[in-house]
Design an enzyme around this catalytic site. Sequence first.
Site, PDB file in Angstrom:
ATOM      1  N   PRO A 252       0.981  -3.842   5.294  1.00 38.76           N
ATOM      2  CA  PRO A 252       2.206  -3.152   5.713  1.00 38.76           C
ATOM      3  C   PRO A 252       1.914  -1.743   6.212  1.00 38.76           C
ATOM      4  O   PRO A 252       1.036  -1.051   5.700  1.00 38.76           O
ATOM      5  CB  PRO A 252       3.032  -3.127   4.423  1.00 38.76           C
ATOM      6  CG  PRO A 252       2.547  -4.274   3.616  1.00 38.76           C
ATOM      7  CD  PRO A 252       1.080  -4.363   3.933  1.00 38.76           C
ATOM      8  N   GLU A 253       2.662  -1.337   7.223  1.00 37.03           N
ATOM      9  CA  GLU A 253       2.530   0.007   7.759  1.00 37.03           C
ATOM     10  C   GLU A 253       3.390   0.968   6.932  1.00 37.03           C
ATOM     11  O   GLU A 253       4.188   0.566   6.094  1.00 37.03           O
ATOM     12  CB  GLU A 253       2.984   0.026   9.221  1.00 37.03           C
ATOM     13  CG  GLU A 253       2.485  -1.140  10.036  1.00 37.03           C
ATOM     14  CD  GLU A 253       1.165  -0.888  10.746  1.00 37.03           C
ATOM     15  OE1 GLU A 253       0.941   0.237  11.210  1.00 37.03           O
ATOM     16  OE2 GLU A 253       0.366  -1.830  10.836  1.00 37.03           O
TER      17      GLU A 253
ATOM     18  N   LYS B  98       0.887   4.584   2.321  1.00 38.92           N
ATOM     19  CA  LYS B  98       1.089   3.175   2.028  1.00 38.92           C
ATOM     20  C   LYS B  98       1.138   2.905   0.528  1.00 38.92           C
ATOM     21  O   LYS B  98       1.092   1.755   0.097  1.00 38.92           O
ATOM     22  CB  LYS B  98      -0.026   2.346   2.660  1.00 38.92           C
ATOM     23  CG  LYS B  98      -0.090   2.473   4.181  1.00 38.92           C
ATOM     24  CD  LYS B  98      -1.197   1.616   4.736  1.00 38.92           C
ATOM     25  CE  LYS B  98      -1.351   1.811   6.228  1.00 38.92           C
ATOM     26  NZ  LYS B  98      -2.400   0.947   6.783  1.00 38.92           N
TER      27      LYS B  98
ATOM     28  N   ARG C 156      -7.753  -6.275  10.832  1.00 38.37           N
ATOM     29  CA  ARG C 156      -9.063  -5.990  11.403  1.00 38.37           C
ATOM     30  C   ARG C 156      -9.203  -6.579  12.807  1.00 38.37           C
ATOM     31  O   ARG C 156     -10.294  -6.718  13.323  1.00 38.37           O
ATOM     32  CB  ARG C 156     -10.159  -6.537  10.475  1.00 38.37           C
ATOM     33  CG  ARG C 156     -10.257  -5.787   9.149  1.00 38.37           C
ATOM     34  CD  ARG C 156     -10.649  -4.328   9.381  1.00 38.37           C
ATOM     35  NE  ARG C 156     -10.703  -3.585   8.122  1.00 38.37           N
ATOM     36  CZ  ARG C 156      -9.737  -2.818   7.671  1.00 38.37           C
ATOM     37  NH1 ARG C 156      -8.627  -2.699   8.370  1.00 38.37           N
ATOM     38  NH2 ARG C 156      -9.860  -2.158   6.543  1.00 38.37           N
TER      39      ARG C 156
END
Length: 282
Positions: A2-3, A51, A253
């Site tokens: 999650p951002e 985060k 990634r």
Amino acid sequence: MPEGDTVWLTARRLHEALAGRVLTRSDLRVPRLATVDLTGRAVLDVTPRGKHLLTRVDGGLTLHSHLRMDGSWQVYAPDERWRGGPAHQIRAILGTEAHTAVGYRLPVLDLLRTADEATVVGHLGPDLLGPDWDLDEAVRRLCADPARPLGEALLDQRNAAGIGNVYKCELAFLARVSPWLPVGDLPQDVPARLLATAHRLLDVNKDRFERRTTPPGSRPDRPLYVYGRGGRPCYRCGARVRRHGAQDLPDDRITYWCPGCQAGPDPAPPGPPRGRDPVPAP
């Protein structure tokens, strides 16, 4: 993963459900916290830091959690069916008379003194959605290693806290530069503009789970420019959006970019397997 905007919204929902209320249920399902009982303590607030989530309770204690890739917190009414996953994935339950917060698949769950919060979040850079946001400091940190590829520098939470892989890809596209361009090769005004754009986008998206980086009023089926669009035409120039990363890599990634719009180097060819990723853990 999650951002920062998603974590901010999660914190707000937890805060609205729990803050100012006394816990009537406490169940922390990780071995080191198995004997901890927070029942009877009032929740003071739930605060996001980049985060990370900090749930502060009476007695000077903070429950620290991080969602990483798969974790989530869900809030339920007393008679509502829990839908976040099977029971064996539950890592934390915090209940009041009005609501129950359930943490699923939480890879990080710690209880510490509130006075010691810096031990888990003190390394973070300016929080893009926090009261400490400082554009100049974030630019200074981002540019401190001129040889570092832009994408890696954006993901490093020590530079600016809250940017994840979606925003990494979208910000590089909006800046019209390759994610592999060394930070020191960016035009002088780009780092500040890029981080200001990051702050604006996270702020715009923090009240909703449906993230959008394309302009307001654009087609609903076009919320993002490049992320998740490998092999599809770029909305701006028509070139095929490219995707870099093995199929079995997690989404955080994998990099998406448009070779027609973004100037700079392509990714280096894959080398031998590595034991660790060069980007520090958030």
